[in-house]
Design a protein around this motif. Structure first.
Motif, mmCIF file in Angstrom:
data_model
loop_
_atom_site.group_PDB
_atom_site.id
_atom_site.type_symbol
_atom_site.label_atom_id
_atom_site.label_comp_id
_atom_site.label_asym_id
_atom_site.label_seq_id
_atom_site.Cartn_x
_atom_site.Cartn_y
_atom_site.Cartn_z
ATOM 1 N N GLN A 24 -19.414 11.315 -37.806
ATOM 2 C CA GLN A 24 -20.720 10.414 -37.880
ATOM 3 C C GLN A 24 -20.840 11.205 -39.492
ATOM 4 O OE1 GLN A 24 -20.526 12.253 -35.450
ATOM 5 N NE2 GLN A 24 -22.746 12.304 -34.293
ATOM 6 N N THR A 25 -20.893 12.425 -40.426
ATOM 7 C CA THR A 25 -21.096 13.483 -41.465
ATOM 8 C C THR A 25 -20.150 12.405 -42.176
ATOM 9 O OG1 THR A 25 -19.990 15.199 -40.458
ATOM 10 C CG2 THR A 25 -22.250 14.574 -40.767
ATOM 11 N N LYS A 26 -17.934 12.767 -42.124
ATOM 12 C CA LYS A 26 -17.261 11.591 -42.590
ATOM 13 C C LYS A 26 -18.090 10.165 -43.053
ATOM 14 C CE LYS A 26 -13.510 12.198 -40.980
ATOM 15 N NZ LYS A 26 -11.929 11.753 -40.790
ATOM 16 N N TYR A 27 -17.970 9.762 -43.189
ATOM 17 C CA TYR A 27 -18.503 8.693 -43.332
ATOM 18 C C TYR A 27 -19.449 8.013 -44.463
ATOM 19 C CZ TYR A 27 -20.219 3.469 -43.445
ATOM 20 O OH TYR A 27 -20.761 2.496 -43.861
ATOM 21 N N GLY A 28 -20.311 9.189 -44.117
ATOM 22 C CA GLY A 28 -21.196 9.192 -45.841
ATOM 23 C C GLY A 28 -20.837 9.945 -46.555
ATOM 24 N N PHE A 29 -19.786 10.996 -46.438
ATOM 25 C CA PHE A 29 -19.168 10.994 -46.974
ATOM 26 C C PHE A 29 -18.049 10.664 -48.170
ATOM 27 C CE2 PHE A 29 -15.370 13.947 -47.969
ATOM 28 C CZ PHE A 29 -15.354 14.283 -49.931
ATOM 29 N N MET A 30 -17.288 9.563 -47.468
ATOM 30 C CA MET A 30 -16.198 9.332 -47.790
ATOM 31 C C MET A 30 -16.393 8.483 -49.342
ATOM 32 S SD MET A 30 -13.691 10.080 -46.154
ATOM 33 C CE MET A 30 -12.841 9.612 -47.197
ATOM 34 N N GLN A 31 -17.535 7.803 -49.686
ATOM 35 C CA GLN A 31 -18.195 7.781 -50.572
ATOM 36 C C GLN A 31 -18.085 7.651 -51.969
ATOM 37 O OE1 GLN A 31 -22.494 6.534 -51.169
ATOM 38 N NE2 GLN A 31 -22.772 9.093 -49.065
ATOM 39 N N ALA A 59 -9.618 14.858 -44.462
ATOM 40 C CA ALA A 59 -10.337 14.344 -44.640
ATOM 41 C C ALA A 59 -10.276 12.580 -44.350
ATOM 42 C CB ALA A 59 -11.956 14.489 -45.272
ATOM 43 N N CYS A 60 -9.814 12.632 -45.373
ATOM 44 C CA CYS A 60 -9.194 11.241 -45.775
ATOM 45 C C CYS A 60 -8.433 10.163 -44.953
ATOM 46 C CB CYS A 60 -8.826 10.904 -46.822
ATOM 47 S SG CYS A 60 -10.164 11.702 -48.727
ATOM 48 N N GLY A 61 -7.951 11.332 -44.226
ATOM 49 C CA GLY A 61 -6.280 10.408 -42.936
ATOM 50 C C GLY A 61 -5.503 9.957 -44.267
ATOM 51 N N PRO A 62 -4.854 8.586 -43.660
ATOM 52 C CA PRO A 62 -4.249 7.666 -44.116
ATOM 53 C C PRO A 62 -4.977 7.574 -45.833
ATOM 54 C CG PRO A 62 -3.747 7.085 -41.729
ATOM 55 C CD PRO A 62 -5.119 8.712 -42.323
ATOM 56 N N GLU A 63 -6.323 7.388 -45.669
ATOM 57 C CA GLU A 63 -6.430 6.755 -46.974
ATOM 58 C C GLU A 63 -5.648 7.231 -47.810
ATOM 59 O OE1 GLU A 63 -9.373 3.945 -47.112
ATOM 60 O OE2 GLU A 63 -8.378 3.800 -45.604
ATOM 61 N N PHE A 64 -5.829 8.527 -47.931
ATOM 62 C CA PHE A 64 -5.328 9.456 -49.226
ATOM 63 C C PHE A 64 -4.008 9.384 -49.779
ATOM 64 C CE2 PHE A 64 -3.378 13.418 -51.354
ATOM 65 C CZ PHE A 64 -4.889 13.916 -51.998
ATOM 66 N N ALA A 65 -3.336 8.192 -49.111
ATOM 67 C CA ALA A 65 -2.166 7.851 -49.672
ATOM 68 C C ALA A 65 -2.519 7.183 -51.113
ATOM 69 C CB ALA A 65 -1.450 6.634 -48.884
ATOM 70 N N LYS A 66 -3.831 6.468 -51.208
ATOM 71 C CA LYS A 66 -4.254 6.023 -52.459
ATOM 72 C C LYS A 66 -4.032 6.934 -53.696
ATOM 73 C CE LYS A 66 -8.891 5.778 -51.925
ATOM 74 N NZ LYS A 66 -10.104 5.327 -51.424
ATOM 75 N N TYR A 67 -4.196 8.129 -53.434
ATOM 76 C CA TYR A 67 -4.223 9.173 -54.604
ATOM 77 C C TYR A 67 -2.428 9.694 -54.545
ATOM 78 C CZ TYR A 67 -9.025 9.348 -52.390
ATOM 79 O OH TYR A 67 -10.710 8.759 -52.708
ATOM 80 N N MET A 68 -1.854 9.573 -53.832
ATOM 81 C CA MET A 68 -0.932 9.279 -54.239
ATOM 82 C C MET A 68 -0.036 9.715 -55.009
ATOM 83 S SD MET A 68 -0.239 12.836 -51.817
ATOM 84 C CE MET A 68 1.856 12.984 -51.877
ATOM 85 N N PRO A 69 0.136 9.214 -56.057
ATOM 86 C CA PRO A 69 0.949 8.247 -56.962
ATOM 87 C C PRO A 69 0.532 9.498 -58.382
ATOM 88 C CG PRO A 69 0.313 6.337 -56.581
ATOM 89 C CD PRO A 69 -0.832 7.214 -55.394
ATOM 90 N N GLU A 70 -0.731 9.849 -58.901
ATOM 91 C CA GLU A 70 -1.480 10.518 -59.574
ATOM 92 C C GLU A 70 -1.369 11.827 -59.681
ATOM 93 O OE1 GLU A 70 -5.465 9.941 -62.851
ATOM 94 O OE2 GLU A 70 -5.073 8.321 -60.943
ATOM 95 N N PHE A 71 -0.914 12.206 -58.217
ATOM 96 C CA PHE A 71 -1.346 13.248 -57.674
ATOM 97 C C PHE A 71 -0.210 14.105 -57.580
ATOM 98 C CE2 PHE A 71 -1.417 16.862 -54.129
ATOM 99 C CZ PHE A 71 -1.783 17.756 -54.469
ATOM 100 N N TYR A 72 1.357 13.034 -57.516
ATOM 101 C CA TYR A 72 2.409 13.786 -56.674
ATOM 102 C C TYR A 72 1.968 15.058 -58.639
ATOM 103 C CZ TYR A 72 7.002 14.216 -56.108
ATOM 104 O OH TYR A 72 8.499 14.663 -55.552
#
Length: 871
Positions: free
Chosen positions: A596-603, A637-650
């Motif tokens: 429930q709380t994760k949904y609001g945070f993901m924005q 918290a993001c799970g598989p969605e975190f993949a989009k940050y990897m190119p810049e974070f790597y």
């Protein structure tokens, strides 16, 4: 060059920067071009009585630094470099050093003593320079006092550098004889006597056999106690330092001497100068530490075969010791509450009183209460503060049953004092004491709550009001609120703090913006408390926690806006980044924990990640650490969605893994790789070549701090678990490394406790790697690739079982790996396991374990083995 060396050494200490730099460069060049000549000329300079004292001293220091370094890998290189030197050169250097010990110049003698010890630290363990100790001790009694003093100083440094097993007992006896004779009151020269006592301090670790012999021990103890009564302050101080060390090293041998020691320490605490009195109090603190450890380890049940019996020295001395400690509390310094590093007799006495309370429990309360009652309302601030400090000191140790009724009576008084007492010392100590009350006597496990609906609002109002007081009082009030929140951690769906949540958070944010928030760690205390209030909050306040996200993000954004900063300001900004990243991490963990709380945070996730990446661009190591930890939580918290940050974070991930210097950063980064593997699973595959290359490099480096290696092994398991059979291409690199580490960590013969603890963490990391690899390949078409490695894994399990020094964590992981072998390899492993006697014994031992998690793992393993055998 030798002619010039004197001038170079003097120029290297010049006030003129360019002269100094030129000299340093020339010395460095000489060292690189001809090391043997360089070291020999330094030893010659040190030994030459015609040279200036300044050049001699620096020559000795450079020589010392050429033999030793703080970093382990550098130290290893320097030791090897010395051992490779030509024997004739080494012998010439050593004879110059020994000759310098008889120099009339004190600095030269002292420097030579240190360098001799450094050389001995390298050579004695290699069975080289066997004549050294004999030559130092020969005719020591006929020597002039200054040479005798230098000889004793050298023996002291030598005992500090060399481990006891490098010196045989015969030489230990000779060293101790000379040292103890030098200490005795018949020695007319005080410098000699002082050097002897300081040498004994370093030699105590060598004296096991001597302390086991009644006559020798009696003699040593008598001489130390005599020295503690010397007319010379420095000698008394050094003697008490020896007593403190003896208290922890030879606790079980002290019984015959305790009456005398009590008399000596009591006299020193009451009458001696502060430095000596502090050591006398420290003696009793050490005795408390020993007894607390013994009583905790055996939980009060002593059998004939316990390693160490408790002698109950503190209990026996209690009635006489407590009044002495209470007297010290009245000797405060005017501004001690302002100085974070302050340490004086009142603080030492209070600390010791706290240890006494932990040692004897309820028995201390009736001895301290009359002092508190008598002084708590006195007009002199010193008496009020001492009474409050005494009360705060005895809150850990005695039972809640004993303390709760007293606290219930005192609480109102304390709350009133915190806002109304005219003295900041008293308010500071009152806020600290309230923090201790909430830390030890408030929480879901307590039978009788001290915080009730009737007083909760008053407590919070007073603490929030105190947060506007001077920084040291405000910081302690934050600390009290921290423990107040922590006590409500497991209260169920509704917390008594919920009605005040908004007000508390607002007050803490206000503290962080105070002009003087940089003083006395106030800002840090406020953020730490905010984190704890968020961490212990319930779902009722989740929307308020969510509203905090943009607030903290804005704070972090504002600190990143590019103004030019001085290095001092940059350091402060780095600290603030760390605090804000830490705060976001706690919020992410809180909100990411339920759907429930994760949904609001993901924005906010994209913006938060953007801020973290900007923090990395600021280049301060500690920040990297906090931001890295926060990113680990975000990945979770993001799970598989975190993949989009990897190119810049790597690239930052890779930088973290390469950071050998700040190994904590490296260690945290390794943990984040694990978080990312769990979040992304096989989406992490494109980055695995780079990550694996770096992890294997880290493992084979001798520059990386050893504490990072166990988590790296564990991380290999996380990667294998995430990418499954795609780990195939790394097997040929990872497995040999795991095997050689496993062989190293299998045996611990002769290791000390610290080494056994490290070895167990290493074993656990290796086992977690094996577990991840076995589970990752399970049900794939490539399990047969692991069959060649199975015998080695089984042999590793056997050998650590036979060693019998696994801790519970290793035991649980190890029995799990046995199950993983059977589970993944089926009948291929079944037969092997069946033929291993120790595997069977190990399984049976785990099945009957009292530890529930070990038992549970073992039952699963038993099932897996049964399935594998019947396959």
């Amino acid at each position: 060059m030798a002619m010039e060396v004197t001038q170079l050494l003097l120029n290297a200490q010049s006030i003129d920067g360019s002269v100094r730099k030129q000299a340093e460069d020339s010395l460095k060049q000489f060292q690189e071009q001809n090391l043997p000549a360089f070291l020999f000329s330094l030893s010659g300079e040190l030994a030459n009585e015609d040279k200036p004292a300044d050049s001699r001293k620096l020559a000795g220091l450079i020589l010392k630094n050429a033999l030793d370094a703080k970093e382990q890998h550098r130290k290893f290189e320097l030791v090897q470099r010395w051992l490779m030197l030509d024997a004739t050169v080494k012998s010439q250097i050593k004879s110059c050093l020994l000759k310098t010990l008889s120099s009339p110049v004190p600095d030269a003698r002292s420097t030579a003593a240190q360098v001799v010890a450094k050389v001995a630290g390298i050579e004695l363990p290699q069975k080289q320079w066997p004549e050294l100790i004999g030559s130092l001790l020969s005719n020591v009694h006929q020597l002039p006092p200054h040479v005798k003093q230098a000889t004793l100083e050298t023996l002291g440094y030598l005992c500090e550098e060399v481990s006891p097993d490098a010196v045989d007992q015969d030489n230990v006896n000779k060293i101790l004889t000379v040292v103890v004779q030098g200490m005795s009151s018949s020695e007319g020269n005080n410098d000699v006597r002082l050097a002897a006592i300081r040498a004994l301090y370093n030699a105590l670790g060598f004296a096991q056999a001597n302390f086991s012999n009644d006559m020798e021990r009696d003699y040593i103890m008598r001489v130390v106690c005599e020295a503690a009564l010397s007319k010379e302050e420095k000698i008394r101080l050094a003697a008490f330092e020896c007593l403190v060390s003896i208290a922890s090293m030879y606790y079980e041998k002290l019984t015959p001497y305790m009456n005398d020691i009590f008399t000596i320490t009591a006299k020193a605490v009451r009458e001696d100068v502060e430095s000596v009195a502090l050591q006398a109090i420290e003696f009793w603190s050490s005795i408390c530490d020993e007894e607390i450890d013994i009583l905790e380890e055996y939980a009060g049940e002593f059998t004939g075969d316990s390693d160490v019996q408790c002698s109950y020295f503190v209990k026996q001395a209690l009635n006489a010791l407590v009044p002495i400690l209470l007297e010290t509390l009245l000797k405060q310094e005017e501004d001690q509450d302002q100085d974070e590093g302050a340490w004086n007799i009142a603080m030492a006495g209070g600390t010791c009183l706290g240890l006494v309370a932990r040692t004897v429990g309820d028995d201390i309360v009736p001895l301290v209460m009359p002092f508190i009652e008598e002084n708590i309302t006195k007009p002199d601030w010193r008496q009020r503060e001492a009474a409050t400090y005494a009360f705060g000191s005895i809150l850990e140790g005695p039972s809640p049953d004993k303390l709760t009724p007293i606290v219930n009576v005192a609480l109102n008084f304390m709350l009133s004092a915190l806002t109304k007492d005219p003295n900041t010392h008293v308010k500071d100590t009152t806020a600290w004491t309230l923090g201790r009350i909430f830390e030890f006597l408030h929480g879901s496990t307590m039978d009788a709550p001290i915080i009730t609906p009737a007083n909760c609002q008053q407590i919070i109002t007073v603490l929030l009001q105190s947060m506007t007081d001077v920084p040291n009082v405000a910081g302690k009030a934050c600390g009290a609120l921290y423990f107040l929140a922590q006590g409500y951690e497991d209260v169920g769906p509704s917390s008594p703090l919920t009605p005040y949540f908004q007000e508390i958070v607002q007050a803490l944010l206000t503290v962080t913006h105070r002009e003087d928030a940089g003083e006395g760690r106030l800002r840090t205390a406020a953020y730490e408390t905010l984190n704890e209030v968020v961490r212990c909050s319930t779902e009722e306040t989740a929307t308020l926690v969510l509203q905090l996200v943009p607030v903290i993000m804005l704070e972090l954004h504002n600190t990143l806006e590019g103004q030019k900063l001085s290095s001092d300001e940059r350091e402060k900004q780095g600290e603030l980044h760390g605090l804000l990243c830490g705060c976001l991490q706690v919020i992410i963990q809180k909100l990411g924990a339920s759907d429930q709380t994760k949904y609001g945070f993901m924005q906010f996730a994209d913006q938060i990640m953007g801020l973290f990446l900007r923090v990395f661009a600021c280049k301060s190591a500690t920040v990297h650490e906090e931001a890295m930890l926060a990113i680990g939580s975000l990945a979770y918290a993001c799970g598989p969605e975190f993949a989009k940050y990897m190119p810049e974070f790597y690239k930052y991930l890779e930088m973290g893994l390469q950071n050998f210097e700040e190994y904590q950063v490296c260690s945290v980064t390794v943990g984040v790789v694990g978080d990312i593997c769990r979040a992304l699973e096989n989406k992490v595959l494109p980055y695995c070549d780079g990550i694996m290359t770096q992890l294997l490099k880290d493992l084979s480096s001798n520059q990386l701090h050893r504490s990072v290696k166990p988590p790296i092994f564990s991380c290999l398991g996380d990667i294998a678990l995430a990418i499954g059979q795609d780990f195939e291409k790394y097997l040929m690199y990872a497995m040999p490394m795991l095997q050689s580490a496993a062989e190293l960590s299998a045996h611990t013969a002769g290791a000390d406790d610290e080494m056994i603890e490290y070895t167990n963490s290493l074993r656990n990391g290796i086992l977690e790697a094996y577990s991840g690899i076995l589970q990752g390949f399970k049900n794939s078409t490539k399990t047969q690739l692991l069959i060649p490695y199975a015998p080695h894994i089984l042999q590793f399990l056997d050998s650590i079982y036979v060693e019998k020094d696994m801790d519970d964590l290793v035991m649980r992981t190890a029995i799990g790996v046995l199950g993983d072998l059977a589970d993944t390899l089926g009948s291929n492993a079944g037969t092997m396991i069946q033929n291993s006697v120790s595997s069977r014994d190990f399984l049976n031992e785990c099945l009957s374990s009292e530890d529930g998690s070990i038992k549970e793992s073992a039952e699963w393993t038993k099932l897996a083995i049964t399935r594998a055998i019947s396959a």
